[in-house]
Scaffold this motif. Structure first.
Motif, PDB file in Angstrom:
ATOM      1  N   ALA A 179       0.832  -1.202   0.000  1.00 17.12           N
ATOM      2  CA  ALA A 179       0.000   0.000   0.000  1.00 17.12           C
ATOM      3  C   ALA A 179       0.868   1.254   0.000  1.00 17.12           C
ATOM      4  CB  ALA A 179      -0.920  -0.007   1.220  1.00 17.12           C
ATOM      5  N   ASP A 180       1.974   1.200   0.715  1.00 18.89           N
ATOM      6  CA  ASP A 180       2.906   2.325   0.737  1.00 18.89           C
ATOM      7  C   ASP A 180       3.499   2.550  -0.647  1.00 18.89           C
ATOM      8  OD1 ASP A 180       4.682   4.246   2.403  1.00 18.89           O
ATOM      9  OD2 ASP A 180       6.149   3.039   1.300  1.00 18.89           O
ATOM     10  N   TYR A 181       3.836   1.465  -1.330  1.00 15.77           N
ATOM     11  CA  TYR A 181       4.388   1.575  -2.688  1.00 15.77           C
ATOM     12  C   TYR A 181       3.379   2.223  -3.629  1.00 15.77           C
ATOM     13  CZ  TYR A 181       6.128   0.154  -7.266  1.00 15.77           C
ATOM     14  OH  TYR A 181       6.558   0.155  -8.577  1.00 15.77           O
ATOM     15  N   VAL A 182       2.143   1.766  -3.584  1.00 18.96           N
ATOM     16  CA  VAL A 182       1.113   2.266  -4.491  1.00 18.96           C
ATOM     17  C   VAL A 182       0.870   3.759  -4.288  1.00 18.96           C
ATOM     18  CG1 VAL A 182      -1.341   2.126  -5.087  1.00 18.96           C
ATOM     19  CG2 VAL A 182      -0.001   0.027  -4.789  1.00 18.96           C
ATOM     20  N   THR A 183       0.856   4.190  -3.033  1.00 14.57           N
ATOM     21  CA  THR A 183       0.508   5.577  -2.753  1.00 14.57           C
ATOM     22  C   THR A 183       1.704   6.532  -2.734  1.00 14.57           C
ATOM     23  OG1 THR A 183       0.644   5.183  -0.355  1.00 14.57           O
ATOM     24  CG2 THR A 183      -1.517   4.910  -1.411  1.00 14.57           C
ATOM     25  N   GLN A 184       2.899   5.996  -2.474  1.00 10.66           N
ATOM     26  CA  GLN A 184       4.056   6.870  -2.268  1.00 10.66           C
ATOM     27  C   GLN A 184       5.048   6.904  -3.425  1.00 10.66           C
ATOM     28  OE1 GLN A 184       4.333   8.968   0.375  1.00 10.66           O
ATOM     29  NE2 GLN A 184       2.286   8.218   0.887  1.00 10.66           N
ATOM     30  N   PHE A 185       5.012   5.912  -4.317  1.00 11.16           N
ATOM     31  CA  PHE A 185       6.009   5.887  -5.398  1.00 11.16           C
ATOM     32  C   PHE A 185       5.962   7.158  -6.233  1.00 11.16           C
ATOM     33  CE2 PHE A 185       7.375   4.934  -9.749  1.00 11.16           C
ATOM     34  CZ  PHE A 185       8.666   4.473  -9.504  1.00 11.16           C
ATOM     35  N   ARG A 186       4.773   7.702  -6.414  1.00  7.02           N
ATOM     36  CA  ARG A 186       4.616   8.898  -7.254  1.00  7.02           C
ATOM     37  C   ARG A 186       5.510  10.053  -6.788  1.00  7.02           C
ATOM     38  NH1 ARG A 186      -1.536  10.156  -5.334  1.00  7.02           N
ATOM     39  NH2 ARG A 186      -1.438   7.972  -4.743  1.00  7.02           N
ATOM     40  N   HIS A 187       5.793  10.091  -5.487  1.00  5.41           N
ATOM     41  CA  HIS A 187       6.591  11.187  -4.947  1.00  5.41           C
ATOM     42  C   HIS A 187       8.080  11.017  -5.260  1.00  5.41           C
ATOM     43  CE1 HIS A 187       2.989  12.542  -3.028  1.00  5.41           C
ATOM     44  NE2 HIS A 187       2.892  11.448  -2.292  1.00  5.41           N
ATOM     45  N   SER A 188       8.439   9.859  -5.789  1.00  9.37           N
ATOM     46  CA  SER A 188       9.833   9.592  -6.160  1.00  9.37           C
ATOM     47  C   SER A 188      10.037   9.608  -7.672  1.00  9.37           C
ATOM     48  CB  SER A 188      10.262   8.219  -5.608  1.00  9.37           C
ATOM     49  OG  SER A 188      10.108   8.159  -4.206  1.00  9.37           O
ATOM     50  N   CYS A 189       8.960   9.838  -8.422  1.00  8.23           N
ATOM     51  CA  CYS A 189       9.044   9.767  -9.883  1.00  8.23           C
ATOM     52  C   CYS A 189       9.998  10.830 -10.435  1.00  8.23           C
ATOM     53  CB  CYS A 189       7.659   9.941 -10.499  1.00  8.23           C
ATOM     54  SG  CYS A 189       6.591   8.501 -10.276  1.00  8.23           S
ATOM     55  N   THR A 190      10.932  10.364 -11.230  1.00  3.61           N
ATOM     56  CA  THR A 190      11.961  11.237 -11.806  1.00  3.61           C
ATOM     57  C   THR A 190      11.948  11.088 -13.323  1.00  3.61           C
ATOM     58  OG1 THR A 190      13.328  10.898  -9.830  1.00  3.61           O
ATOM     59  CG2 THR A 190      14.418  11.797 -11.796  1.00  3.61           C
ATOM     60  N   PRO A 191      11.733  12.158 -14.063  1.00  7.47           N
ATOM     61  CA  PRO A 191      11.744  12.056 -15.528  1.00  7.47           C
ATOM     62  C   PRO A 191      13.169  11.977 -16.058  1.00  7.47           C
ATOM     63  CG  PRO A 191      11.459  14.335 -14.892  1.00  7.47           C
ATOM     64  CD  PRO A 191      11.468  13.539 -13.609  1.00  7.47           C
ATOM     65  N   PHE A 192      13.305  11.440 -17.252  1.00  6.84           N
ATOM     66  CA  PHE A 192      14.589  11.542 -17.933  1.00  6.84           C
ATOM     67  C   PHE A 192      14.819  13.003 -18.323  1.00  6.84           C
ATOM     68  CE2 PHE A 192      14.248   6.905 -18.831  1.00  6.84           C
ATOM     69  CZ  PHE A 192      15.508   6.544 -18.362  1.00  6.84           C
ATOM     70  N   PRO A 193      16.077  13.408 -18.450  1.00  6.68           N
ATOM     71  CA  PRO A 193      16.368  14.792 -18.860  1.00  6.68           C
ATOM     72  C   PRO A 193      15.700  15.135 -20.190  1.00  6.68           C
ATOM     73  CG  PRO A 193      18.367  13.710 -18.092  1.00  6.68           C
ATOM     74  CD  PRO A 193      17.314  12.645 -18.173  1.00  6.68           C
TER      75      PRO A 193
END
Length: 222
Positions: free
Chosen positions: A80-94
């Motif tokens: 549940a933590d992964y589903v809700t919190q991963f978005r806050h770590s999302c990093t785009p490619f340059p």
């Protein structure tokens, strides 16, 4: 060229960086339950079990709970933590937004075809703030079909009313992206990630900023 279709993970999203950031943050969020485990070991095992996103996290967390003998933390809580919190770590490619804006200025239609669970992939798209660039966005769980099934490529082409030979697909997976797109009659661009090479790709890029250059060249040649 009239349309460019994109994969998401490993193509627009720098998944390797994102997953590393997430795993470290999760360790700190649950430090009281995980402090008997070395942080680097936790991150390493999470990433190893994840296998580049090929293994869904219920299996990953079940194994981690068993392996690390977690007594006061369940795999369901971690999932549940992964589903809700991963978005806050999302990093785009340059150069992600720069590339998309360049294609828009060229009047190129943009679409996305991504495998994954609908809610989770939507969270990622929202985190990258790129939804408005794309129509359609086809997520495999929602569509009931996934790459490399040609039907999902056909659906995307039909939505934009473009022919396969007027389109190009950008992805990082040799089978589900490059070979599948080519079998659908589209040209292909491999976004090189982790040294993965595909001899069947029409083009191979290291940086997203190369895509508008390729599209311009193809438009001139046609």
């Amino acid at each position: 060229m009239k349309a460019v279709f994109f994969d998401l993970d490993g193509t627009l999203l720098d998944r390797e960086t994102s997953i590393n950031i997430f795993a470290e943050n999760q360790y700190h969020r649950y430090y009281k339950s995980l402090r008997h485990i070395d942080k680097e070991l936790y991150i390493y095992r999470f990433i190893e079990l994840d296998n580049g996103g090929m293994v869904w996290k219920d299996k990953v967390y079940q194994q981690l709970v068993k392996e690390f003998k977690l007594m006061d933390l369940t795999w369901e809580e971690l999932l549940a933590d992964y589903v809700t919190q991963f978005r806050h770590s999302c990093t785009p490619f340059p150069n992600l937004n720069k590339m998309l804006n360049s294609l828009k200025k060229m009047n190129i239609k943009l679409g996305m075809i991504t495998n994954g669970k609908e809610e989770f992939q939507q969270y990622t798209i929202d985190a990258l703030e790129i939804e408005d660039y794309f129509d359609p966005i086809l997520i495999s769980e929602k569509e009931g079909i996934k790459k490399p099934n040609p039907k999902i490529f056909e659906k995307a082409l039909h939505h934009l009313q473009v022919e396969p030979d007027q389109s190009i697909f950008v992805g990082d997976n040799p089978e589900s992206d490059i070979n599948a797109a080519k079998q659908s009659g589209m040209k292909s661009i491999l976004k090189k990630t982790n040294g993965v090479i595909c001899d069947n790709a029409d083009f191979v890029i290291d940086d997203l900023k190369e895509i508008p250059i390729i599209i311009r060249a193809l438009s001139v040649s046609n």
